[in-house]
Motif scaffolding. Sequence first.
Motif, PDB file in Angstrom:
ATOM      1  N   ASN A 124       0.813  -1.215   0.000  1.00 40.91           N
ATOM      2  CA  ASN A 124       0.000   0.000   0.000  1.00 40.91           C
ATOM      3  C   ASN A 124       0.847   1.266   0.000  1.00 40.91           C
ATOM      4  O   ASN A 124       2.015   1.255   0.387  1.00 40.91           O
ATOM      5  N   LEU A 125       0.214   2.360  -0.400  1.00 40.53           N
ATOM      6  CA  LEU A 125       0.881   3.654  -0.389  1.00 40.53           C
ATOM      7  C   LEU A 125       1.049   4.156   1.041  1.00 40.53           C
ATOM      8  O   LEU A 125       0.113   4.106   1.845  1.00 40.53           O
ATOM      9  N   LEU A 211       6.791  10.795  10.560  1.00 46.24           N
ATOM     10  CA  LEU A 211       5.491  10.247  10.916  1.00 46.24           C
ATOM     11  C   LEU A 211       4.947   9.530   9.675  1.00 46.24           C
ATOM     12  O   LEU A 211       4.742  10.148   8.628  1.00 46.24           O
ATOM     13  N   ILE A 212       4.718   8.231   9.784  1.00 44.35           N
ATOM     14  CA  ILE A 212       4.314   7.440   8.621  1.00 44.35           C
ATOM     15  C   ILE A 212       2.831   7.084   8.737  1.00 44.35           C
ATOM     16  O   ILE A 212       2.389   6.509   9.726  1.00 44.35           O
ATOM     17  N   LEU A 213       2.093   7.423   7.693  1.00 47.49           N
ATOM     18  CA  LEU A 213       0.659   7.154   7.638  1.00 47.49           C
ATOM     19  C   LEU A 213       0.377   6.248   6.453  1.00 47.49           C
ATOM     20  O   LEU A 213       0.864   6.489   5.352  1.00 47.49           O
ATOM     21  N   SER A 214      -0.416   5.224   6.668  1.00 41.65           N
ATOM     22  CA  SER A 214      -0.735   4.295   5.595  1.00 41.65           C
ATOM     23  C   SER A 214      -2.033   4.695   4.927  1.00 41.65           C
ATOM     24  O   SER A 214      -3.026   4.979   5.597  1.00 41.65           O
ATOM     25  N   SER A 215      -2.015   4.718   3.609  1.00 42.98           N
ATOM     26  CA  SER A 215      -3.229   5.006   2.843  1.00 42.98           C
ATOM     27  C   SER A 215      -3.892   3.683   2.497  1.00 42.98           C
ATOM     28  O   SER A 215      -3.685   3.119   1.428  1.00 42.98           O
ATOM     29  N   SER A 216      -4.677   3.162   3.424  1.00 42.26           N
ATOM     30  CA  SER A 216      -5.270   1.828   3.264  1.00 42.26           C
ATOM     31  C   SER A 216      -6.308   1.772   2.162  1.00 42.26           C
ATOM     32  O   SER A 216      -6.751   0.693   1.776  1.00 42.26           O
ATOM     33  N   SER A 217      -6.697   2.940   1.631  1.00 43.79           N
ATOM     34  CA  SER A 217      -7.683   2.942   0.557  1.00 43.79           C
ATOM     35  C   SER A 217      -7.091   2.432  -0.748  1.00 43.79           C
ATOM     36  O   SER A 217      -7.819   2.110  -1.680  1.00 43.79           O
ATOM     37  N   PHE A 218      -5.778   2.390  -0.834  1.00 43.26           N
ATOM     38  CA  PHE A 218      -5.129   1.910  -2.053  1.00 43.26           C
ATOM     39  C   PHE A 218      -4.574   0.514  -1.810  1.00 43.26           C
ATOM     40  O   PHE A 218      -3.577   0.345  -1.143  1.00 43.26           O
ATOM     41  N   LYS A 219      -5.257  -0.506  -2.341  1.00 41.86           N
ATOM     42  CA  LYS A 219      -4.877  -1.890  -2.116  1.00 41.86           C
ATOM     43  C   LYS A 219      -3.961  -2.364  -3.239  1.00 41.86           C
ATOM     44  O   LYS A 219      -4.431  -2.830  -4.280  1.00 41.86           O
ATOM     45  N   PRO A 319       0.139  -4.983   6.924  1.00 41.48           N
ATOM     46  CA  PRO A 319      -0.914  -5.671   6.166  1.00 41.48           C
ATOM     47  C   PRO A 319      -0.496  -7.053   5.676  1.00 41.48           C
ATOM     48  O   PRO A 319      -1.346  -7.832   5.228  1.00 41.48           O
ATOM     49  N   ASN A 320       0.788  -7.368   5.773  1.00 40.06           N
ATOM     50  CA  ASN A 320       1.264  -8.679   5.346  1.00 40.06           C
ATOM     51  C   ASN A 320       1.262  -9.716   6.466  1.00 40.06           C
ATOM     52  O   ASN A 320       1.897 -10.766   6.355  1.00 40.06           O
ATOM     53  N   GLN A 321       0.524  -9.427   7.526  1.00 39.09           N
ATOM     54  CA  GLN A 321       0.234 -10.426   8.539  1.00 39.09           C
ATOM     55  C   GLN A 321      -0.946 -11.286   8.085  1.00 39.09           C
ATOM     56  O   GLN A 321      -1.735 -10.891   7.218  1.00 39.09           O
ATOM     57  N   LEU A 322      -1.092 -12.446   8.707  1.00 39.55           N
ATOM     58  CA  LEU A 322      -2.285 -13.245   8.485  1.00 39.55           C
ATOM     59  C   LEU A 322      -3.498 -12.500   9.039  1.00 39.55           C
ATOM     60  O   LEU A 322      -3.369 -11.658   9.935  1.00 39.55           O
ATOM     61  N   THR A 323      -4.674 -12.790   8.515  1.00 41.71           N
ATOM     62  CA  THR A 323      -5.877 -12.081   8.963  1.00 41.71           C
ATOM     63  C   THR A 323      -6.119 -12.260  10.455  1.00 41.71           C
ATOM     64  O   THR A 323      -6.665 -11.367  11.112  1.00 41.71           O
ATOM     65  N   ALA A 324      -5.715 -13.401  11.013  1.00 37.54           N
ATOM     66  CA  ALA A 324      -5.890 -13.642  12.447  1.00 37.54           C
ATOM     67  C   ALA A 324      -5.109 -12.640  13.283  1.00 37.54           C
ATOM     68  O   ALA A 324      -5.429 -12.410  14.452  1.00 37.54           O
ATOM     69  N   ALA A 328      -3.851  -8.743   5.956  1.00 41.17           N
ATOM     70  CA  ALA A 328      -4.713  -8.939   4.781  1.00 41.17           C
ATOM     71  C   ALA A 328      -4.523 -10.305   4.131  1.00 41.17           C
ATOM     72  O   ALA A 328      -5.175 -10.579   3.119  1.00 41.17           O
ATOM     73  N   LEU A 329      -3.659 -11.146   4.678  1.00 43.84           N
ATOM     74  CA  LEU A 329      -3.384 -12.442   4.062  1.00 43.84           C
ATOM     75  C   LEU A 329      -4.340 -13.500   4.610  1.00 43.84           C
ATOM     76  O   LEU A 329      -4.247 -13.908   5.771  1.00 43.84           O
ATOM     77  N   VAL A 330      -5.238 -13.919   3.770  1.00 40.57           N
ATOM     78  CA  VAL A 330      -6.298 -14.856   4.162  1.00 40.57           C
ATOM     79  C   VAL A 330      -5.776 -16.285   4.069  1.00 40.57           C
ATOM     80  O   VAL A 330      -5.164 -16.678   3.069  1.00 40.57           O
TER      81      VAL A 330
END
Length: 335
Positions: A124-125, A211-219, A319-324, A328-330
Amino acid sequence: MPRKFFEYIRTVILAFSGFLGFISYANAGEVRDNIEDRGYLRCGVLQTVFLKKSPIKEMSEDLCRGLALALFPDPSAVKLVSLTEQEAGQALVDGRVDVIALANQKRLSHQANHANTGPLFVNNLDIAILFKGYKVRDLGGKKICSLDWVDKTALAIFGQKHQISFGILSYRTEEELLNAVKSHGCRAVALPRVEQAIFLKQVSGIFPAPLILSSSSFKNSLGMLVSSKDEEWKAIVGLYRRALLESERREVSSQNVDYVASSTINPEIQKLLGVKGSFGQDLGLDHNWFYRVLQNHGNYQEIYSRHFNNRKITLERGPNQLTAKGGALVVNDLR
């Protein structure tokens, strides 16, 4: 065991059983047959070098070698094919490669004939506010710097979300962006997570605590791309992806796989490692294909750490963790 035997078994299974109903085998087997005939996998890897570093490219190569080991006992049975984004889609359509590792399907040309077997990396951005003490509201009326190839849609959504307006300075090269930041010409920098981490390391002497902010709207989801015309091959590559994530969830790694295989009584783990049951044999894979992958390459966590937790770059999984774990990794149940 001969390939034709597996073709016969597969036909019988599909005729009399519905347990693999999620797979349609129209035009099945052509890619796998071609791979077996030539004796090696052709795996496309995108040219993703940024500031002379290429962790995504290196991880892609690792995933390619692991997939080859799922198909052949020979670890050298793979040819890595370097591709640009502009040519990658056509290379897959033309059959010059069997699979493309860690690619964004939406960014490739000739999209209609591609299938993503599932996300394996999210890039993500990120917006990094460089100056100490600056908050999001302080970006109003300021300049955010980026590169020409970065999708600016996410920045527009970011501005709407925080109800601020700002200018965007877009540079052609990484060196131009680097010079602009070093000369204090940018209040913030917008880059995908991996490129952002590499970039911020370059300017850490000037801006030590952004300060780092993630733009989660861009997948920006990257996965293993295959031809959408061959459902069997899609199923094989998808099973490889699921096994990498499932082995992490089950805490089976290259370090303990031998012990776990000899001692576990968990039927799902026994199935995963080929100790009992059938895992991939209906697709023509041998019973210990994933055991072989684990021994040589490890589970997803090990592969990730190898490329994103080293001297070159340190990047939290996010976001590269498992969903648990909130990522976002299902991980789908093994079938």
